[in-house]
Write an enzyme that holds these catalytic residues in place. Structure first.
Site, PDB file in Angstrom:
ATOM      1  N   ARG A   1      11.434  -3.523   0.386  1.00 48.81           N
ATOM      2  CA  ARG A   1      10.192  -2.024   0.677  1.00 48.81           C
ATOM      3  C   ARG A   1       9.056  -2.071   1.217  1.00 48.81           C
ATOM      4  O   ARG A   1       9.181  -1.073   2.346  1.00 48.81           O
ATOM      5  CB  ARG A   1       9.842  -1.886  -1.167  1.00 48.81           C
ATOM      6  CG  ARG A   1       9.041  -0.768  -1.756  1.00 48.81           C
ATOM      7  CD  ARG A   1       8.254  -0.800  -0.832  1.00 48.81           C
ATOM      8  NE  ARG A   1       6.848  -1.718  -1.175  1.00 48.81           N
ATOM      9  CZ  ARG A   1       6.014  -1.328  -0.684  1.00 48.81           C
ATOM     10  NH1 ARG A   1       5.426  -0.775   0.135  1.00 48.81           N
ATOM     11  NH2 ARG A   1       5.402  -2.869  -0.953  1.00 48.81           N
ATOM     12  N   ASP A   2       8.183  -2.692   1.716  1.00 48.76           N
ATOM     13  CA  ASP A   2       7.150  -2.518   2.263  1.00 48.76           C
ATOM     14  C   ASP A   2       7.711  -3.013   3.592  1.00 48.76           C
ATOM     15  O   ASP A   2       7.283  -1.289   4.623  1.00 48.76           O
ATOM     16  CB  ASP A   2       6.094  -3.412   1.953  1.00 48.76           C
ATOM     17  CG  ASP A   2       4.291  -3.118   2.469  1.00 48.76           C
ATOM     18  OD1 ASP A   2       4.808  -2.168   3.558  1.00 48.76           O
ATOM     19  OD2 ASP A   2       3.598  -3.368   2.029  1.00 48.76           O
TER      20      ASP A   2
ATOM     21  N   HIS B   1      -2.184  -7.757   5.073  1.00 46.81           N
ATOM     22  CA  HIS B   1      -0.901  -7.286   6.340  1.00 46.81           C
ATOM     23  C   HIS B   1      -2.187  -7.800   7.751  1.00 46.81           C
ATOM     24  O   HIS B   1      -2.834  -8.032   7.285  1.00 46.81           O
ATOM     25  CB  HIS B   1      -0.602  -5.430   6.049  1.00 46.81           C
ATOM     26  CG  HIS B   1       0.059  -4.537   5.397  1.00 46.81           C
ATOM     27  ND1 HIS B   1       1.313  -4.073   5.980  1.00 46.81           N
ATOM     28  CD2 HIS B   1       0.115  -4.195   3.916  1.00 46.81           C
ATOM     29  CE1 HIS B   1       2.264  -3.530   4.597  1.00 46.81           C
ATOM     30  NE2 HIS B   1       0.239  -4.233   3.523  1.00 46.81           N
TER      31      HIS B   1
ATOM     32  N   CYS C   1       2.556   1.109   5.939  1.00 46.03           N
ATOM     33  CA  CYS C   1       2.543   2.482   4.932  1.00 46.03           C
ATOM     34  C   CYS C   1       2.065   3.322   5.862  1.00 46.03           C
ATOM     35  O   CYS C   1       1.412   3.660   6.813  1.00 46.03           O
ATOM     36  CB  CYS C   1       1.805   1.999   3.834  1.00 46.03           C
ATOM     37  SG  CYS C   1       1.156   2.998   3.239  1.00 46.03           S
TER      38      CYS C   1
END
Ligand code: HMG
Ligand code: MG
Length: 303
Positions: free
Chosen positions: A15-16, A209, A240
């Site tokens: 996902r990320d 992150h 993101c």
């Protein structure tokens, strides 16, 4: 100082890790990545997002990816759901867990989900209610918990506020997220402590992150507080789309290497995890971001 003896990792790579990729990644590659992660021993995998395909085109194949996974009973598959429309998709795909994602910064909330923090909580409330009624667990991400690309430093009180609001609407667990990787250990500990004002230790995780190379140090600083759950991303993929310049999450391989070296159990087979990272890196046509994986892959070549 007593550190946790076991740590649970959520691999957010599918996902990320992949949401920010410009080139479409085929659904079957995403599915194979999930299969490799579960074969490596991951028990929690963040698979995809039920968000607007106009905002995040890479996640438009959410239902296809969820349908293609050969599920294991002992693995929890979670998905992002910003609103009821997203939740309906998650329910139809039989996700085990949903993630609502808010922020400790007003500006980031607007850029990422097009509403204020207060409005986001109003949108999340029915999602949480319906998810709980359906027997799903709900995690809440608190983005920009130490710094924001638009507002700069974020005070721990902002994190405590969002954690309190999430608790009030019934979110089971909160993830303290350093979206742009600017945090340093003491700041991250203060953000964690703010979340811990409202949630038990078992219900708080870290999501770091690694933009400034601080993510492993921030993981260790959080371990010192007893936090034993972390989101990490295979091969250090991630970013993101609404946090420009932010690089991937801390690499799962690097965290596993550090934890195993400290005698902390993860249940993960590092070699198999490195293979999963090599698989997706090869598909994306770039080297892994994991330092431990690079070193161990080089060692394999020499051996
Ligand atoms: P909006 O435009 O305010 O929503 O977007 P809306 O309700 O006005 O709807 C507008 C259009 O979107 C409509 O379609 C809706 O049907 C559609 P149209 O009539 O124009 O054709 N729509 C949806 N479609 C699919 N799924 C949905 C959905 N909702 C509405 N769930 C919205 C609001 C939240 C949808 C939008 O801002 C969005 O999708 N944002 C996504 C942001 C995102 O995915 N960011 C990355 C993930 S968060 C992250 O990476 C941080 C994290 O890793 C932690 C950290 O590191 O900080 C978790
Ligand atoms: Mg993230």
């Amino acid at each position: 100082m007593s550190l946790p003896s076991k740590v649970m990792l959520v691999d957010v790579g599918p996902r990320d890790g992949l949401q920010n990729e410009k080139q479409p990644v085929p659904a079957d590659v995403k599915i194979e990545l999930v299969h490799r992660l579960q074969s490596a021993g991951l028990k929690r995998i963040e698979v995809t997002s039920y968000v607007s395909p106009k905002w995040v085109p890479q996640m438009a194949d959410n239902a296809q990816v969820m349908a293609g996974i050969e599920r294991r009973d002992d693995v929890t598959y979670s998905v992002l759901t910003p609103n009821l429309k997203g939740f309906e998709g998650a329910l139809a795909s039989k996700a085990d867990e949903v993630v609502v994602f808010g922020a400790a910064s007003e500006a980031f909330s607007q850029r990422n989900i097009n509403c204020s923090i207060a409005e986001s909580i109003e949108r999340f409330a029915p999602v949480v209610e319906q998810a709980r009624a359906a027997g799903m667990t709900v995690r809440g991400a608190i983005s920009c918990a130490v710094g924001c690309p638009y507002e700069g430093d974020i005070a721990p009180e902002r994190v405590a506020l969002v954690a309190r609001l999430m608790k009030q609407i019934g979110v089971h667990h909160v993830g303290v997220a350093d979206t742009i990787g600017v945090g340093t250990p003491a700041k991250v500990q203060r953000a964690m402590a703010a979340a811990l004002e409202h949630y038990d230790l078992a219900d708080v995780s870290g999501h770091f992150h690694d933009t400034y190379g601080q993510a492993l140090a921030n993981t260790l600083a959080s371990l010192e507080l007893g936090v034993w759950q972390y989101d990490t991303s295979v091969a250090g993929l991630g970013g993101c789309p609404y946090a420009k310049g932010a690089t991937g999450n801390v690499a799962s391989e690097d965290v596993v290497y550090m934890l195993h070296g400290m005698g902390i159990d993860t249940g993960i087979d590092l070699d198999a995890l490195i293979d999963a990272g090599a698989y997706i890196s090869q598909h994306l046509g770039r080297p892994t971001q994991s330092r431990a994986a690079k070193a161990l892959l080089n060692k394999r070549v020499v051996a």
